[in-house]
Motif scaffolding. Structure first.
Motif, PDB file in Angstrom:
ATOM      1  N   PHE A  84       0.834  -1.206   0.000  1.00 38.29           N
ATOM      2  CA  PHE A  84       0.000   0.000   0.000  1.00 38.29           C
ATOM      3  C   PHE A  84       0.871   1.258   0.000  1.00 38.29           C
ATOM      4  CE2 PHE A  84      -2.529  -3.324   1.990  1.00 38.29           C
ATOM      5  CZ  PHE A  84      -3.769  -3.169   1.399  1.00 38.29           C
ATOM      6  N   VAL A  85       0.482   2.211  -0.851  1.00 35.53           N
ATOM      7  CA  VAL A  85       1.106   3.536  -0.874  1.00 35.53           C
ATOM      8  C   VAL A  85      -0.004   4.566  -0.701  1.00 35.53           C
ATOM      9  CG1 VAL A  85       2.479   5.186  -2.197  1.00 35.53           C
ATOM     10  CG2 VAL A  85       2.921   2.735  -2.439  1.00 35.53           C
ATOM     11  N   PHE A  86       0.131   5.429   0.323  1.00 38.29           N
ATOM     12  CA  PHE A  86      -0.935   6.374   0.642  1.00 38.29           C
ATOM     13  C   PHE A  86      -0.512   7.819   0.352  1.00 38.29           C
ATOM     14  CE2 PHE A  86      -1.518   2.706   3.485  1.00 38.29           C
ATOM     15  CZ  PHE A  86      -2.823   2.360   3.154  1.00 38.29           C
ATOM     16  N   GLN A  87      -1.505   8.669   0.175  1.00 41.23           N
ATOM     17  CA  GLN A  87      -1.265  10.079  -0.115  1.00 41.23           C
ATOM     18  C   GLN A  87      -0.483  10.759   1.010  1.00 41.23           C
ATOM     19  OE1 GLN A  87      -4.861  12.225  -0.973  1.00 41.23           O
ATOM     20  NE2 GLN A  87      -3.893  14.226  -0.978  1.00 41.23           N
ATOM     21  N   GLN A  88      -0.764  10.373   2.265  1.00 38.83           N
ATOM     22  CA  GLN A  88      -0.148  11.029   3.417  1.00 38.83           C
ATOM     23  C   GLN A  88       1.185  10.405   3.838  1.00 38.83           C
ATOM     24  OE1 GLN A  88      -1.452  13.744   4.525  1.00 38.83           O
ATOM     25  NE2 GLN A  88      -3.379  13.653   3.407  1.00 38.83           N
ATOM     26  N   PHE A  89       1.713   9.482   3.056  1.00 39.41           N
ATOM     27  CA  PHE A  89       2.990   8.802   3.294  1.00 39.41           C
ATOM     28  C   PHE A  89       2.924   7.808   4.466  1.00 39.41           C
ATOM     29  CE2 PHE A  89       4.652  13.274   2.155  1.00 39.41           C
ATOM     30  CZ  PHE A  89       4.346  13.095   0.820  1.00 39.41           C
ATOM     31  N   ASN A  90       2.346   8.242   5.606  1.00 39.35           N
ATOM     32  CA  ASN A  90       2.190   7.374   6.788  1.00 39.35           C
ATOM     33  C   ASN A  90       3.516   6.801   7.293  1.00 39.35           C
ATOM     34  OD1 ASN A  90      -0.502   7.874   6.562  1.00 39.35           O
ATOM     35  ND2 ASN A  90      -1.088   5.833   5.903  1.00 39.35           N
ATOM     36  N   LEU A  91       4.555   7.649   7.305  1.00 41.11           N
ATOM     37  CA  LEU A  91       5.841   7.243   7.844  1.00 41.11           C
ATOM     38  C   LEU A  91       5.905   7.590   9.329  1.00 41.11           C
ATOM     39  CD1 LEU A  91       8.196   8.550   5.010  1.00 41.11           C
ATOM     40  CD2 LEU A  91       7.255   6.251   5.273  1.00 41.11           C
ATOM     41  N   LEU A  92       6.599   6.771  10.102  1.00 41.26           N
ATOM     42  CA  LEU A  92       6.769   7.061  11.526  1.00 41.26           C
ATOM     43  C   LEU A  92       7.915   8.053  11.690  1.00 41.26           C
ATOM     44  CD1 LEU A  92       6.278   3.536  13.148  1.00 41.26           C
ATOM     45  CD2 LEU A  92       4.616   5.372  12.803  1.00 41.26           C
ATOM     46  N   PRO A  93       7.638   9.227  12.272  1.00 42.61           N
ATOM     47  CA  PRO A  93       8.624  10.321  12.283  1.00 42.61           C
ATOM     48  C   PRO A  93       9.897  10.041  13.064  1.00 42.61           C
ATOM     49  CG  PRO A  93       6.749  10.851  13.696  1.00 42.61           C
ATOM     50  CD  PRO A  93       6.374   9.621  12.913  1.00 42.61           C
ATOM     51  N   LYS A  94       9.861   9.161  14.052  1.00 42.71           N
ATOM     52  CA  LYS A  94      11.038   8.907  14.873  1.00 42.71           C
ATOM     53  C   LYS A  94      11.954   7.841  14.288  1.00 42.71           C
ATOM     54  CE  LYS A  94       9.001  10.395  19.257  1.00 42.71           C
ATOM     55  NZ  LYS A  94       8.720  10.016  20.671  1.00 42.71           N
ATOM     56  N   SER A 140      12.498  15.462   1.628  1.00 41.90           N
ATOM     57  CA  SER A 140      11.479  16.211   0.898  1.00 41.90           C
ATOM     58  C   SER A 140      10.217  15.360   0.753  1.00 41.90           C
ATOM     59  CB  SER A 140      12.005  16.587  -0.487  1.00 41.90           C
ATOM     60  OG  SER A 140      12.158  15.412  -1.286  1.00 41.90           O
ATOM     61  N   GLY A 141       9.135  15.983   0.308  1.00 43.10           N
ATOM     62  CA  GLY A 141       7.894  15.238   0.106  1.00 43.10           C
ATOM     63  C   GLY A 141       8.068  14.096  -0.880  1.00 43.10           C
ATOM     64  N   GLY A 142       8.778  14.365  -1.964  1.00 42.27           N
ATOM     65  CA  GLY A 142       9.010  13.321  -2.957  1.00 42.27           C
ATOM     66  C   GLY A 142       9.840  12.177  -2.406  1.00 42.27           C
ATOM     67  N   GLN A 143      10.832  12.522  -1.588  1.00 43.35           N
ATOM     68  CA  GLN A 143      11.666  11.483  -0.979  1.00 43.35           C
ATOM     69  C   GLN A 143      10.867  10.661   0.027  1.00 43.35           C
ATOM     70  OE1 GLN A 143      14.775  14.056   0.460  1.00 43.35           O
ATOM     71  NE2 GLN A 143      16.132  13.593  -1.264  1.00 43.35           N
ATOM     72  N   GLN A 144       9.983  11.331   0.790  1.00 41.03           N
ATOM     73  CA  GLN A 144       9.133  10.591   1.730  1.00 41.03           C
ATOM     74  C   GLN A 144       8.221   9.612   0.989  1.00 41.03           C
ATOM     75  OE1 GLN A 144       7.328  12.774   5.125  1.00 41.03           O
ATOM     76  NE2 GLN A 144       8.453  14.548   4.367  1.00 41.03           N
ATOM     77  N   GLN A 145       7.684  10.043  -0.166  1.00 43.58           N
ATOM     78  CA  GLN A 145       6.832   9.143  -0.927  1.00 43.58           C
ATOM     79  C   GLN A 145       7.635   7.971  -1.482  1.00 43.58           C
ATOM     80  OE1 GLN A 145       4.106   7.833  -0.956  1.00 43.58           O
ATOM     81  NE2 GLN A 145       2.733   9.260  -2.016  1.00 43.58           N
ATOM     82  N   ARG A 146       8.885   8.220  -1.842  1.00 42.63           N
ATOM     83  CA  ARG A 146       9.745   7.123  -2.297  1.00 42.63           C
ATOM     84  C   ARG A 146      10.010   6.125  -1.177  1.00 42.63           C
ATOM     85  NH1 ARG A 146      12.990   7.777  -7.070  1.00 42.63           N
ATOM     86  NH2 ARG A 146      12.220   9.541  -8.285  1.00 42.63           N
ATOM     87  N   VAL A 147      10.176   6.623   0.039  1.00 40.79           N
ATOM     88  CA  VAL A 147      10.331   5.726   1.181  1.00 40.79           C
ATOM     89  C   VAL A 147       9.065   4.890   1.350  1.00 40.79           C
ATOM     90  CG1 VAL A 147      10.630   5.561   3.689  1.00 40.79           C
ATOM     91  CG2 VAL A 147      11.971   7.220   2.386  1.00 40.79           C
ATOM     92  N   ALA A 148       7.900   5.537   1.212  1.00 39.06           N
ATOM     93  CA  ALA A 148       6.630   4.823   1.332  1.00 39.06           C
ATOM     94  C   ALA A 148       6.494   3.749   0.252  1.00 39.06           C
ATOM     95  CB  ALA A 148       5.464   5.814   1.252  1.00 39.06           C
ATOM     96  N   ILE A 149       6.957   4.057  -0.948  1.00 42.05           N
ATOM     97  CA  ILE A 149       6.913   3.072  -2.035  1.00 42.05           C
ATOM     98  C   ILE A 149       7.876   1.922  -1.737  1.00 42.05           C
ATOM     99  CG2 ILE A 149       7.427   2.696  -4.483  1.00 42.05           C
ATOM    100  CD1 ILE A 149       6.466   5.631  -4.939  1.00 42.05           C
TER     101      ILE A 149
END
Length: 226
Positions: A84-94, A140-149
């Motif tokens: 799953f890849v979501f619009q909000q990235f859903n990464l844990l900040p810590k 960056s936002g794009g990098q966060q989405q890449r992490v989510a992917i």
């Protein structure tokens, strides 16, 4: 999927979120499901991803009716077969990028050494070899989405579901993420992308248009069943 129907009850009002949807998605296909807000596309994604069940209709996953799976088997499918890849990235900040990617592998019971190797592999695959130890706020936002992917790919799923993956990104970064999806498709991944943006849908080999819970094109043009 054949004759998929899903209703929600709000007091005395019955809302048909999906009203007899027939689609079929082939292995290794890249498909977008496009529709306005409230069209039923997110409900459809949730059913495809085994996060929700239909009230009526038949959903075949890997040639087997979804109703034949137990709850434990469905949980296993969500963990191993679907990314799953979501619009909000859903990464844990810590957690670092690597640690975020490793999370689903922990649930799979993978050893620490294998988790580390696999997370490194998929982060390199999405172009983040030099950002593995950065936390989300340092990306960056794009990098966060890449992490989510990368996290979605970590378990080597047979299906990648992306819900508005460019929705929180500027046009340039969104184009970079779409380029990555095309690279993943070229590498053999099956991708279903949910979007309201016609310019994004136009970049996929096939689009399924949904409105008011119904597929707009004839079923013969949307022959696809997962």
């Amino acid at each position: 999927m054949l004759g998929i129907r899903k209703e929600y009850h709000m007091g005395d009002t019955v809302l048909a979120a999906l009203d007899g949807v027939d689609i079929h998605i082939k292995p290794h296909e890249f498909v977008s499901i496009i529709g306005p807000s409230g069209s039923g596309k997110s409900t459809l994604m949730n059913i495809i991803g085994c996060l929700d069940t239909a009230d009526e209709g038949i959903y075949y996953l890997d040639g087997q009716e979804i109703e034949d799976y137990t709850e434990d088997e469905l949980a296993e499918i969500r963990n191993r077969k679907i990314g799953f890849v979501f619009q909000q990235f859903n990464l844990l900040p810590k957690l670092t990028a690597r640690e975020n990617v490793e999370l689903p592998l922990i649930y799979q019971g993978m050893s620490a050494g294998r988790r580390r190797a696999r997370s490194k592999e998929v982060l390199e695959r999405v172009g983040l070899a030099d950002r593995m130890n950065h936390k989300p706020t340092e990306l960056s936002g794009g990098q966060q989405q890449r992490v989510a992917i990368a996290r979605a790919l970590a378990g080597n799923p047979s299906l990648l579901l992306a819900d508005e993956p460019t929705g929180n990104l500027d046009s340039r970064t969104g184009a970079e993420v779409m380029k990555l999806f095309h690279e993943l498709h070229d590498a053999g991944n099956t991708i279903v992308l949910i979007t309201h943006d016609a310019t994004i849908a136009a970049q996929t080999p096939r689009s399924i248009h949904i409105h008011d819970g119904r597929v707009l094109k004839p079923a013969s043009e949307n022959e696809v069943v997962i």
